[in-house]
Scaffold this motif. Structure first.
Motif, PDB file in Angstrom:
ATOM      1  N   LEU A 189       0.894  -1.275  -0.074  1.00 45.70           N
ATOM      2  CA  LEU A 189       0.013  -0.287   0.059  1.00 45.70           C
ATOM      3  C   LEU A 189       0.880   1.207   0.012  1.00 45.70           C
ATOM      4  O   LEU A 189       1.598   1.555   0.892  1.00 45.70           O
ATOM      5  CB  LEU A 189      -0.943  -0.198   1.276  1.00 45.70           C
ATOM      6  N   ARG A 190       1.039   1.868  -1.179  1.00 49.95           N
ATOM      7  CA  ARG A 190       1.912   2.920  -1.409  1.00 49.95           C
ATOM      8  C   ARG A 190       1.563   4.190  -0.526  1.00 49.95           C
ATOM      9  O   ARG A 190       2.532   4.930  -0.161  1.00 49.95           O
ATOM     10  CB  ARG A 190       1.864   3.333  -2.775  1.00 49.95           C
ATOM     11  N   GLY A 191       0.389   4.193   0.097  1.00 44.80           N
ATOM     12  CA  GLY A 191       0.040   5.646   0.996  1.00 44.80           C
ATOM     13  C   GLY A 191       0.439   5.259   2.284  1.00 44.80           C
ATOM     14  O   GLY A 191       0.283   6.229   3.123  1.00 44.80           O
ATOM     15  N   PHE A 192       0.810   4.034   2.669  1.00 44.65           N
ATOM     16  CA  PHE A 192       1.211   3.468   4.082  1.00 44.65           C
ATOM     17  C   PHE A 192       2.566   3.581   4.313  1.00 44.65           C
ATOM     18  O   PHE A 192       3.282   2.889   3.416  1.00 44.65           O
ATOM     19  CB  PHE A 192       0.409   2.461   4.249  1.00 44.65           C
ATOM     20  N   THR A 193       3.026   3.518   5.379  1.00 52.74           N
ATOM     21  CA  THR A 193       4.353   3.293   5.662  1.00 52.74           C
ATOM     22  C   THR A 193       4.677   1.831   5.701  1.00 52.74           C
ATOM     23  O   THR A 193       3.457   1.045   5.766  1.00 52.74           O
ATOM     24  CB  THR A 193       4.852   3.887   7.202  1.00 52.74           C
ATOM     25  N   CYS A 194       5.932   1.257   5.752  1.00 48.98           N
ATOM     26  CA  CYS A 194       6.018   0.017   5.716  1.00 48.98           C
ATOM     27  C   CYS A 194       5.585  -0.700   6.849  1.00 48.98           C
ATOM     28  O   CYS A 194       4.979  -1.686   6.699  1.00 48.98           O
ATOM     29  CB  CYS A 194       7.714  -0.196   5.404  1.00 48.98           C
ATOM     30  N   LEU A 195       5.664  -0.060   8.226  1.00 57.46           N
ATOM     31  CA  LEU A 195       5.300  -0.624   9.526  1.00 57.46           C
ATOM     32  C   LEU A 195       3.724  -0.706   9.331  1.00 57.46           C
ATOM     33  O   LEU A 195       3.090  -1.809   9.759  1.00 57.46           O
ATOM     34  CB  LEU A 195       5.820   0.208  10.299  1.00 57.46           C
TER      35      LEU A 195
END
Lengths: 407, 236
Positions: free
Chosen positions: B107-113
């Motif tokens: 999900l590109r709008g969310f951080t990896c965590l």
């Protein structure tokens, strides 16, 4: 990460994906909310404040003419009085069983554009201009003596003119300032009123007879007044009909503007169309804001289909996506609504300042009203409604098709 | 919680026919799934290979409950994925399956965590420490607060693998996980996937059309042998 925080995370990250469009939509929501709340509250507060600024007076007697003009001239000092009243009418009124008190006013002079009104000192000393509050004089001041060239000045006029105790002023003839019309006589300022939030604040008061006998006023001025403020006995208010019949129906010379509150209601009814236009404008802006929310969300749908498919593939139920997109729409509405209330606070203060500067009437704006809750809540609901279609599209996104690589 | 002793996947008499938008059957134009029997044991690792369009991804979507079959049974970790309602499939998918996609599908709008925390939320239990630990284990421990777009392709693939394992799934499904990687990164990704699933006790079912990339994989099977209609079509 609890369910609420994950919901808020989805909403927050979703909003970032259409930030500019969301901000524009929120701005429209703010204008719609702020506009509507301001129009509603200014009208309501203006009616309350104007009606409450007429002191204890139930009626005004003046020359034949418009009752509204008479009330605006005698109580709000906004219009020119329609003509002159025989001074003997003061005695006639005071002798009437329905009348508790009657105070003559002589108008038609100014000092640098600020109205100079001749009145008995008792009008200032013994009259409640706001419920339970009589005008107070600032420290060191006193009421003028009836037989001396002395003046008491309203607080706002004193501040704007830079006039203080001991200063002398030269009134001019007429309601607008013209140097060539200056009277020879001068008046010493012996009192400055504390702010009252009523039209008293904008007026310079001098003894009635001193004004009547100013050089340049004709001989008839001494035997006439511009208007008479009338207070009826509380137990005899119904007898106001007698005076109404006597002056308005049987007589031809005078107008008895009674009851003052009803006359003022007529004033506000005159502006009803303007209120409606503004309210309609606010409603249209609200509709456009909701449409803007729809466009903002819908415009980002193509780009977000993959995200929704991924979320579904990770196990997010359809309902969660539905709620998240509705949450985005509601968040835009909520942000705009909060901004709208801030817009209202600013606009309200500006309008209150302008109205006080023009009329002396103090509008207590911003002031608590249910519209401060209901209008923002309605906008949030409207925006959430506008989000229904994009939310439905989000939760109906075909998962498998949108997970595939884009060639 | 899934039973560790149940088979990771049990498929019986699975049927799926694609329909066009108007509901007209277009079996000849699109792959149709007809698998009589398929089993993947708990903890087992298997690669299914086959040419593009033979229905591998569709099969994974059926196992994952993203698509509902026309007929047949799919059990994942002992629980019915099919036949089952959509809500039940969503819950089971969140709880028992981790997925790695060809284009990573982070999900590109969310951080990896956050990419790791969201599936945990959907599965009903969030353990941020585990999410951070998995990022460390997959070699991207310092990427938790970064967005996927800020990472290299290799790092994104590692985050995707960490995400697939974060819910302690019984089964990891990997759909062409090396298709976008060069040979070196593909080998590294497969090795990481293989090791991570083994370490976490998850079964792994991987599909790929790249037989070269699967050379080192412990068990490889031709999907065409499994999927009867495709095999028949090929024979014609």
């Amino acid at each position: 990460m609890n369910p609420t925080s994950s919901f808020l995370l989805l909403v927050r990250r979703g909003l970032r994906q259409h930030l500019l469009a969301s901000l524009l939509a929120a701005l429209l929501v703010a204008l719609a909310t702020g506009g509507f709340v301001t129009v509603w509250n200014v009208r309501r507060e203006a009616q309350r404040a104007f009606t409450g600024s007429v002191g204890e007076f139930d009626a005004v007697l003046g020359a034949r003419g418009s009752p509204l003009q008479l009330v605006l001239a005698a109580l709000f000092h906004l219009e020119a009085p329609p003509g002159l009243v025989d001074a003997a009418e003061v005695g006639r009124l005071r002798a009437h069983p329905a009348v508790a008190s009657a105070y003559p006013l002589a108008m038609g002079d100014n000092y640098q554009g600020w109205r100079v009104v001749g009145a008995p000192a008792e009008l200032l000393g013994a009259t409640e201009w706001l419920p339970g509050r009589r005008p107070q004089l600032a420290s060191g001041g006193r009421l003028f003596a009836e037989d001396r060239a002395e003046a008491v000045i309203g607080n706002h006029a004193a501040r704007r003119l830079g006039v203080k105790l001991g200063d002398r002023i030269h009134p001019s003839h007429g309601l607008d300032h013209a140097e060539e019309a200056d009277h020879e006589e001068s008046f010493e300022i012996v009192g400055v009123l504390e702010p009252t939030g009523t039209p008293l604040d904008r007026v310079i008061w001098i003894p009635l007879e001193e004004l009547q006998h100013l050089a340049g006023h004709g001989p008839h001025a001494a035997e006439s007044v511009s208007a008479i403020l009338v207070k009826l006995r509380p137990e005899a208010r119904a007898l106001g009909f007698q005076l109404d019949r006597e002056y308005n129906r049987s007589g031809q010379r005078y107008t008895f503007a009674w009851p003052v509150a009803a006359v003022l209601t007529g004033l506000f009814e005159r502006f009803l169309w303007f209120d409606r236009v503004l309210a309609l404008g606010a409603a249209v802006a609200g509709g456009m804001a909701a449409l803007c929310v729809l466009v903002a969300l819908h415009g980002s749908m193509q780009a977000r289909r993959r995200d929704w498919a991924i979320l579904r593939a990770l196990g997010a139920p359809r309902g969660m996506l539905l709620r998240a997109v509705l949450g985005e729409a509601a968040a835009i509405g909520a942000g705009g609504a909060v901004l709208g209330v801030i817009v209202h606070l600013g606009l309200g203060a500006l309008i209150a300042g302008a109205v006080q500067a023009q009329t002396g009437v103090l509008l207590e704006l911003p002031r608590w009203d249910w519209t401060l809750v209901c209008a923002p809540a309605a906008m949030v609901a409207l925006c959430a409604l506008a989000g229904l279609w994009p939310a439905w599209r989000a939760c109906a996104t075909p998962v498998a098709a949108n997970l595939a690589p884009v060639s | 919680m899934h039973s560790p002793t149940s088979a990771a996947i049990v498929v019986r008499d699975l049927r799926k026919t694609y329909r066009s938008a108007r509901g007209v059957e277009a079996a000849a134009a699109r792959p149709t799934i007809a698998i009589d029997e398929f089993t993947l044991a708990a903890g087992e690792q298997l690669a299914l290979c086959g040419e593009s369009g033979c229905g591998k991804s569709t099969f994974l979507h059926l196992v994952a409950g993203i698509l509902a079959p026309d007929a047949g049974t799919v059990l994942v970790a002992g629980e019915a994925m099919a036949p089952a309602g959509e809500r039940a499939r969503d819950r089971l998918r969140a709880r028992a399956i981790g997925q790695v996609f060809q284009t990573f599908n982070l999900l590109r709008g969310f951080t990896c965590l956050e990419n790791l925390l969201l599936p945990m939320r959907f599965a009903g239990s969030v353990d941020e420490w585990r999410a951070r630990e998995l990022l460390v284990q997959t070699g991207v421990g310092d990427c938790g607060r970064r967005f996927p777009g800020e990472l290299s392709v290799g790092q994104q693939q590692r985050v995707a693998i960490a995400r697939a394992l974060v819910t302690r799934p019984a089964l990891v499904l990997a759909d062409e996980p090396t298709a976008n990687l060069d040979a070196r990164h593909a080998a590294l990704a497969l090795s990481l996937l293989h090791d991570a699933c083994a370490e976490h006790g998850a079964a792994l079912l991987l599909v790929s059309h790249d037989e070269r990339a699967l050379a080192g994989f412990p068990a490889v099977r031709d999907f065409a042998e499994l999927n009867r209609p495709f095999a028949e079509a090929c024979a014609r």
